[in-house]
Motif scaffolding. Structure first.
Motif, PDB file in Angstrom:
ATOM      1  N   VAL A  11       0.855  -1.183   0.000  1.00  0.00           N
ATOM      2  CA  VAL A  11       0.000   0.000   0.000  1.00  0.00           C
ATOM      3  C   VAL A  11       0.893   1.236   0.000  1.00  0.00           C
ATOM      4  N   LEU A  12       0.586   2.164  -0.877  1.00  0.00           N
ATOM      5  CA  LEU A  12       1.319   3.425  -0.973  1.00  0.00           C
ATOM      6  C   LEU A  12       0.522   4.508  -0.261  1.00  0.00           C
ATOM      7  N   GLY A  13       1.150   5.237   0.664  1.00  0.00           N
ATOM      8  CA  GLY A  13       0.500   6.354   1.324  1.00  0.00           C
ATOM      9  C   GLY A  13       0.828   7.660   0.632  1.00  0.00           C
ATOM     10  N   ASN A  41      -2.762  16.603 -11.165  1.00  0.00           N
ATOM     11  CA  ASN A  41      -2.025  15.959 -12.254  1.00  0.00           C
ATOM     12  C   ASN A  41      -0.728  15.337 -11.760  1.00  0.00           C
ATOM     13  N   ILE A  42      -0.068  15.998 -10.811  1.00  0.00           N
ATOM     14  CA  ILE A  42       1.142  15.427 -10.215  1.00  0.00           C
ATOM     15  C   ILE A  42       0.813  14.122  -9.499  1.00  0.00           C
ATOM     16  N   VAL A  43      -0.265  14.134  -8.705  1.00  0.00           N
ATOM     17  CA  VAL A  43      -0.686  12.924  -7.998  1.00  0.00           C
ATOM     18  C   VAL A  43      -1.007  11.810  -8.996  1.00  0.00           C
ATOM     19  N   LEU A  44      -1.713  12.144 -10.061  1.00  0.00           N
ATOM     20  CA  LEU A  44      -2.093  11.132 -11.054  1.00  0.00           C
ATOM     21  C   LEU A  44      -0.863  10.517 -11.721  1.00  0.00           C
ATOM     22  N   ARG A  45       0.094  11.356 -12.109  1.00  0.00           N
ATOM     23  CA  ARG A  45       1.294  10.829 -12.771  1.00  0.00           C
ATOM     24  C   ARG A  45       2.077   9.933 -11.826  1.00  0.00           C
ATOM     25  N   MET A  46       2.181  10.348 -10.568  1.00  0.00           N
ATOM     26  CA  MET A  46       2.909   9.549  -9.587  1.00  0.00           C
ATOM     27  C   MET A  46       2.213   8.210  -9.355  1.00  0.00           C
ATOM     28  N   LEU A  47       0.880   8.225  -9.211  1.00  0.00           N
ATOM     29  CA  LEU A  47       0.138   6.996  -8.937  1.00  0.00           C
ATOM     30  C   LEU A  47       0.145   6.056 -10.142  1.00  0.00           C
ATOM     31  N   GLN A  48       0.051   6.591 -11.344  1.00  0.00           N
ATOM     32  CA  GLN A  48       0.115   5.749 -12.530  1.00  0.00           C
ATOM     33  C   GLN A  48       1.446   5.012 -12.604  1.00  0.00           C
ATOM     34  N   ALA A  49       2.535   5.718 -12.280  1.00  0.00           N
ATOM     35  CA  ALA A  49       3.854   5.090 -12.303  1.00  0.00           C
ATOM     36  C   ALA A  49       3.981   4.049 -11.193  1.00  0.00           C
ATOM     37  N   ALA A  50       3.441   4.361 -10.004  1.00  0.00           N
ATOM     38  CA  ALA A  50       3.492   3.401  -8.899  1.00  0.00           C
ATOM     39  C   ALA A  50       2.732   2.130  -9.256  1.00  0.00           C
ATOM     40  N   ARG A  51       1.610   2.291  -9.958  1.00  0.00           N
ATOM     41  CA  ARG A  51       0.836   1.122 -10.398  1.00  0.00           C
ATOM     42  C   ARG A  51       1.641   0.289 -11.380  1.00  0.00           C
ATOM     43  N   ALA A  52       2.329   0.935 -12.287  1.00  0.00           N
ATOM     44  CA  ALA A  52       3.151   0.218 -13.256  1.00  0.00           C
ATOM     45  C   ALA A  52       4.290  -0.541 -12.576  1.00  0.00           C
ATOM     46  N   ALA A  53       4.716  -0.040 -11.403  1.00  0.00           N
ATOM     47  CA  ALA A  53       5.806  -0.683 -10.667  1.00  0.00           C
ATOM     48  C   ALA A  53       5.323  -1.811  -9.765  1.00  0.00           C
ATOM     49  N   GLY A  54       3.997  -1.966  -9.618  1.00  0.00           N
ATOM     50  CA  GLY A  54       3.486  -3.089  -8.848  1.00  0.00           C
ATOM     51  C   GLY A  54       2.607  -2.756  -7.665  1.00  0.00           C
ATOM     52  N   LEU A  59      -3.458   4.898  -0.361  1.00  0.00           N
ATOM     53  CA  LEU A  59      -4.255   5.477   0.716  1.00  0.00           C
ATOM     54  C   LEU A  59      -3.868   6.937   0.843  1.00  0.00           C
ATOM     55  N   LEU A  60      -4.837   7.847   0.635  1.00  0.00           N
ATOM     56  CA  LEU A  60      -4.550   9.267   0.514  1.00  0.00           C
ATOM     57  C   LEU A  60      -5.117  10.081   1.671  1.00  0.00           C
ATOM     58  N   MET A  61      -4.461  11.224   1.943  1.00  0.00           N
ATOM     59  CA  MET A  61      -4.948  12.189   2.925  1.00  0.00           C
ATOM     60  C   MET A  61      -6.114  12.976   2.330  1.00  0.00           C
ATOM     61  N   THR A  81      -5.505   2.764 -15.159  1.00  0.00           N
ATOM     62  CA  THR A  81      -4.051   2.799 -14.992  1.00  0.00           C
ATOM     63  C   THR A  81      -3.643   3.128 -13.565  1.00  0.00           C
ATOM     64  N   LEU A  82      -4.616   3.341 -12.690  1.00  0.00           N
ATOM     65  CA  LEU A  82      -4.330   3.759 -11.320  1.00  0.00           C
ATOM     66  C   LEU A  82      -4.518   2.610 -10.338  1.00  0.00           C
ATOM     67  N   PRO A  83      -3.847   2.675  -9.188  1.00  0.00           N
ATOM     68  CA  PRO A  83      -4.149   1.722  -8.119  1.00  0.00           C
ATOM     69  C   PRO A  83      -5.548   1.989  -7.567  1.00  0.00           C
ATOM     70  N   VAL A  84      -6.068   1.048  -6.801  1.00  0.00           N
ATOM     71  CA  VAL A  84      -7.305   1.298  -6.059  1.00  0.00           C
ATOM     72  C   VAL A  84      -7.006   2.394  -5.035  1.00  0.00           C
ATOM     73  N   ILE A  85      -7.867   3.420  -4.996  1.00  0.00           N
ATOM     74  CA  ILE A  85      -7.617   4.577  -4.124  1.00  0.00           C
ATOM     75  C   ILE A  85      -8.641   4.615  -3.001  1.00  0.00           C
ATOM     76  N   ASP A  86      -8.141   4.741  -1.770  1.00  0.00           N
ATOM     77  CA  ASP A  86      -8.978   4.941  -0.598  1.00  0.00           C
ATOM     78  C   ASP A  86      -8.493   6.186   0.132  1.00  0.00           C
ATOM     79  N   TRP A  87      -9.368   6.716   1.011  1.00  0.00           N
ATOM     80  CA  TRP A  87      -9.051   7.947   1.738  1.00  0.00           C
ATOM     81  C   TRP A  87      -8.995   7.672   3.234  1.00  0.00           C
TER      82      TRP A  87
END
Length: 361
Positions: A11-13, A41-54, A59-61, A81-87
């Motif tokens: 899980v990525l925080g 857009n920064i969050v989206l680009r970061m999360l898309q790359a994290a998803r590609a990495a596995g 889990l977001l603030m 292309t994104l991970p499952v996102i929870d808050w």
């Protein structure tokens, strides 16, 4: 929404400050503000790359500044292309308390890494909470603040890949985690009572101001001393005073203490430092010395305020005892450059073509 319980699933925080880079320093320096759409857009680009990495889950603030609202609008379009996102389950206050609370909850949720979007102040808030836990997850920083001496300027896609590879357990921690120093400020009141303390991850600056007032510090005439965990010559902010005087790297065990001259006529030298974007100011320097780890330095200033990573946080009166101590190995960050070098060396982003004559190479 219930908070996610600790789990073995990667899980990525994410702690994304919706109002970083919106203080008076950017106004006086003619610096633009980062809009909410840009942050999303920064969050989206970061999360898309994290998803590609596995990474399959993030889990977001939560926030009231618009990041959550725009991100959820995007999610309704069905982006696969994104991970499952929870808050995280708490009501945001639009203050630094949100970063404090989010950091504690992300630790409790067992996230493998926390990606932070903000400047020195936001990263300080997260590091302050994580430093309490010896098994805290590392931080991966993204620079979106006014003064960004701590977070590196880097494309979010690359930070997302590095954070994702680490979170997914594809890279050994010993290869890519970097220990970080911090500055511990303690104030013992002359009338007794419990001491007050706080931390800075870049600079603790003593000023002649007797109140906090406007929290952001940008007028060099009020400076009395600067205590620096590290000081890089290419930095923007108050740490640039030390960076252009006697650089200290992040990896060195020492820090740097700089005393300013109350009267420029008695200064040893005048240093012209970029204390904010576009704002180069003269600083009359009286003396400077290295800070050894775990050895408190007593602040000679009789009364004033302490700015932590660019913002006034604490005040003290005549007779109070103030000290600053450098601490090593206080918290960890992901060394993105080393992480990506390891990914290239070990072929972590390669997928051999089926049946290729090169598949065994």
């Amino acid at each position: 929404m219930a908070m996610i319980s600790p789990t073995s699933q990667p899980v990525l925080g994410v702690v994304a400050n919706p109002v970083s880079a919106r203080d008076i320093r950017r106004v006086v320096a003619n610096a633009s503000n980062l809009q909410i759409t840009d942050r999303v857009n920064i969050v989206l680009r970061m999360l898309q790359a994290a998803r590609a990495a596995g990474v399959a889950r993030a889990l977001l603030m939560p926030d009231r500044g618009g990041i959550r609202a725009l991100l959820e609008r995007h999610l309704r379009r069905g982006d696969t292309t994104l991970p499952v996102i929870d808050w995280l389950d708490f009501e945001p206050t639009s203050t630094v308390e949100d970063s404090f609370t989010a950091s504690r909850l992300l630790y409790a949720a067992g996230v493998q890494v926390i990606v932070v979007l903000g400047g020195d102040g936001t990263h300080r808030a997260v590091a302050r909470e994580l430093a309490r836990f010896p098994d805290a997850p590392p931080i991966a920083g993204l620079s979106t603040g006014t003064n960004n001496a701590f977070p590196e300027m880097r494309e979010p896609t690359i930070t997302g890949l590095a954070a994702g590879l680490y979170a997914a357990g594809r890279i050994d921690a010993a290869q890519v985690l970097m220990p970080n120093k911090l500055l511990e400020v303690s104030i013992h009141a002359r009338h007794g009572g419990a001491p007050r303390s706080d931390i800075a991850i870049v600079d603790a600056v003593i000023t002649h101001d007797r109140s906090v007032g406007a929290r952001a510090l940008w007028k060099t005439g009020s400076l009395a001393a600067a205590y620096l965990a590290f000081a890089e010559p290419e930095a923007i902010g108050l740490s640039s005073i030390g960076g252009l005087l006697q650089p200290v790297s992040r990896r060195e065990p020492a820090g740097l203490a700089v005393q300013m001259a109350a009267d420029p006529a008695h200064a040893r030298l005048t240093l012209h430092a970029p204390i904010a974007p576009g704002l180069v100011q003269p600083v009359p320097v009286a003396s400077w010395q290295r800070m050894a780890p775990d050895e408190p330095l007593v602040v000679p200033q009789r009364a004033g305020a302490v700015a932590l990573d660019g913002e006034r946080e604490l005040t003290f009166e005549a007779g109070d005892s103030v000290s600053v101590t450098l601490r090593q190995n206080a918290f960890y960050t992901i060394d993105v450059a080393r992480c990506m070098a390891a990914a290239a060396r070990d072929g972590l982003m390669r997928t051999p073509a089926l049946g290729s004559i090169f598949s065994n190479i």
